[in-house]
Design a protein around this motif. Structure first.
Motif, mmCIF file in Angstrom:
data_model
loop_
_atom_site.group_PDB
_atom_site.id
_atom_site.type_symbol
_atom_site.label_atom_id
_atom_site.label_comp_id
_atom_site.label_asym_id
_atom_site.label_seq_id
_atom_site.Cartn_x
_atom_site.Cartn_y
_atom_site.Cartn_z
ATOM 1 N N GLU A 27 50.464 45.175 33.179
ATOM 2 C CA GLU A 27 49.060 44.090 33.243
ATOM 3 C C GLU A 27 48.918 44.578 34.690
ATOM 4 O O GLU A 27 47.626 44.245 34.756
ATOM 5 C CB GLU A 27 50.380 42.654 33.903
ATOM 6 N N TYR A 28 49.149 45.000 35.593
ATOM 7 C CA TYR A 28 49.352 45.913 37.033
ATOM 8 C C TYR A 28 47.999 46.704 36.292
ATOM 9 O O TYR A 28 46.928 46.893 37.367
ATOM 10 C CB TYR A 28 49.999 46.139 37.772
ATOM 11 N N ARG A 29 48.234 47.766 35.401
ATOM 12 C CA ARG A 29 47.861 48.546 34.980
ATOM 13 C C ARG A 29 45.943 48.325 34.095
ATOM 14 O O ARG A 29 45.448 48.699 34.694
ATOM 15 C CB ARG A 29 48.090 49.663 34.369
ATOM 16 N N ALA A 30 46.346 47.083 33.251
ATOM 17 C CA ALA A 30 44.994 46.650 33.585
ATOM 18 C C ALA A 30 44.218 46.201 34.046
ATOM 19 O O ALA A 30 42.428 45.874 34.101
ATOM 20 C CB ALA A 30 45.238 44.945 32.162
ATOM 21 N N ALA A 31 44.660 45.060 35.112
ATOM 22 C CA ALA A 31 43.893 44.586 36.375
ATOM 23 C C ALA A 31 43.487 45.574 37.189
ATOM 24 O O ALA A 31 42.317 44.947 37.390
ATOM 25 C CB ALA A 31 45.187 43.690 37.338
ATOM 26 N N ALA A 32 43.890 46.443 37.764
ATOM 27 C CA ALA A 32 42.927 47.679 38.187
ATOM 28 C C ALA A 32 41.946 48.080 37.371
ATOM 29 O O ALA A 32 40.928 49.690 37.624
ATOM 30 C CB ALA A 32 44.338 48.828 39.075
ATOM 31 N N ARG A 65 38.768 44.786 35.329
ATOM 32 C CA ARG A 65 37.505 45.040 36.673
ATOM 33 C C ARG A 65 36.281 45.161 35.459
ATOM 34 O O ARG A 65 35.284 45.031 35.576
ATOM 35 C CB ARG A 65 38.071 46.241 37.128
ATOM 36 N N GLU A 66 36.116 45.698 34.224
ATOM 37 C CA GLU A 66 34.854 46.269 33.390
ATOM 38 C C GLU A 66 35.551 44.836 32.786
ATOM 39 O O GLU A 66 33.456 44.541 32.466
ATOM 40 C CB GLU A 66 35.590 47.523 32.384
#
Length: 120
Positions: A33-38, A42-43
């Motif tokens: 979840e944190y990886r996707a948020a970063a 964003r894209e």
């Protein structure tokens, strides 16, 4: 969870967090979840905004009064300024507590949420 946060939670809530984090699948999901948020989130957000995407329902944003969000996003109008780029009806404020403010101050958090939903 830091020592200060752990001390601010009840034993029951702390035990629930510890139990959930014993499962490597849960830890992996949190990391993803944190990886996707970063990254990809964003894209997706940029594409959605470019296509005129808006949040149409009233939005309530709450954040810790003890954290840095107010200062980190000051140039964008703070947390509310950021959400106003996405939604027409935005309300919110900092609330007492740290990162785990709903767990630290459940009655105060519930009162803010109740007022928001009663007014809508």
């Amino acid at each position: 969870m830091g020592k200060a946060a752990a001390r601010s939670l009840s034993a029951e809530v702390r035990d629930a967090y510890v139990e959930a984090l014993r499962d490597p699948v849960h830890v992996h999901a949190i990391c993803e979840e944190y990886r996707a948020a970063a990254t990809i989130d964003r894209e997706h957000d940029a594409l959605d905004q470019a296509n005129g995407g808006r949040i149409e329902c009233p939005l309530l944003a709450l954040w810790s009064s003890e954290g840095g969000l107010e200062n980190w996003y000051a140039e964008g109008g703070g947390p509310l300024g950021i959400w106003r780029k996405w939604a027409d009806s935005v309300a919110g404020s900092p609330v007492p507590g740290g990162h785990f403010f709903p767990e630290e101050h459940p009655r105060q958090t519930a009162a803010v949420l109740s007022k928001f939903f009663e007014d809508k």
